[in-house]
Scaffold this motif. Structure first.
Motif, short mmCIF file in Angstrom:
data_model
loop_
_atom_site.label_atom_id
_atom_site.label_comp_id
_atom_site.label_asym_id
_atom_site.label_seq_id
_atom_site.Cartn_x
_atom_site.Cartn_y
_atom_site.Cartn_z
N LYS A 4 0.86 -1.15 -0.16
CA LYS A 4 0.18 -0.06 0.12
C LYS A 4 0.83 1.07 0.19
O LYS A 4 1.95 1.48 0.41
CB LYS A 4 -0.89 0.09 1.19
CG LYS A 4 -1.92 -1.06 1.46
CD LYS A 4 -2.69 -0.78 2.66
CE LYS A 4 -3.75 -1.94 2.74
NZ LYS A 4 -4.43 -1.81 4.15
N PRO A 5 0.20 2.29 -0.53
CA PRO A 5 1.19 3.60 -0.43
C PRO A 5 1.23 4.10 0.94
O PRO A 5 0.21 3.90 1.63
CB PRO A 5 0.41 4.66 -1.50
CG PRO A 5 -0.71 3.89 -1.64
CD PRO A 5 -0.80 2.47 -1.48
N THR A 6 2.20 4.84 1.37
CA THR A 6 2.25 5.51 2.53
C THR A 6 2.17 6.95 2.52
O THR A 6 3.07 7.41 1.63
CB THR A 6 3.77 4.84 3.17
OG1 THR A 6 3.49 3.43 3.18
CG2 THR A 6 3.84 5.61 4.66
N ILE A 7 1.87 7.56 3.54
CA ILE A 7 1.87 9.12 3.57
C ILE A 7 2.56 9.44 4.80
O ILE A 7 2.27 9.02 5.78
CB ILE A 7 0.48 9.60 3.49
CG1 ILE A 7 -0.53 9.28 2.19
CG2 ILE A 7 0.39 11.21 3.71
CD1 ILE A 7 -1.89 9.39 2.38
N ASP A 38 -4.35 19.17 11.04
CA ASP A 38 -3.59 18.56 12.01
C ASP A 38 -4.26 16.87 11.86
O ASP A 38 -5.02 16.57 10.79
CB ASP A 38 -4.18 18.86 13.64
CG ASP A 38 -3.72 20.07 14.03
OD1 ASP A 38 -2.71 20.33 13.23
OD2 ASP A 38 -4.25 20.81 14.69
N VAL A 39 -3.63 16.15 12.53
CA VAL A 39 -3.95 14.60 12.23
C VAL A 39 -4.59 13.99 13.75
O VAL A 39 -4.05 14.23 14.91
CB VAL A 39 -2.49 13.79 12.07
CG1 VAL A 39 -2.66 12.18 11.92
CG2 VAL A 39 -2.02 14.34 10.96
#
Length: 69
Positions: A4-7, A38-39
């Motif tokens: 999977k792609p990672t951010i 924000d996360v």
């Protein structure tokens, strides 16, 4: 490892953690970022326990390279 792609999100600091009183509930951790948003991570308790174990292992490894104060 997953394909999977990672951010990557550069985090400035954590600002909040909330734990459910229900052991099957979720935990939320809020991080301030340098970006426009924000996360907010929502973790099931099992994932939080795994994260805690990983951080403890990382801390033990890091301690091997730090001088005793």
């Amino acid at each position: 490892m997953s394909d999977k792609p990672t951010i990557a999100v550069p985090v400035v600091k954590p600002t909040m953690i909330e734990l459910s009183s229900d052991p099957r509930g979720d935990a939320t951790i809020k991080f301030v970022t340098a970006g426009d948003a924000d996360v907010l991570m929502v973790l099931p308790m099992a994932a939080l326990f795994e994260l805690e174990a990983m951080l403890a292992k990382a801390s033990q490894q890091q301690a091997k390279y730090q001088p005793v104060q």
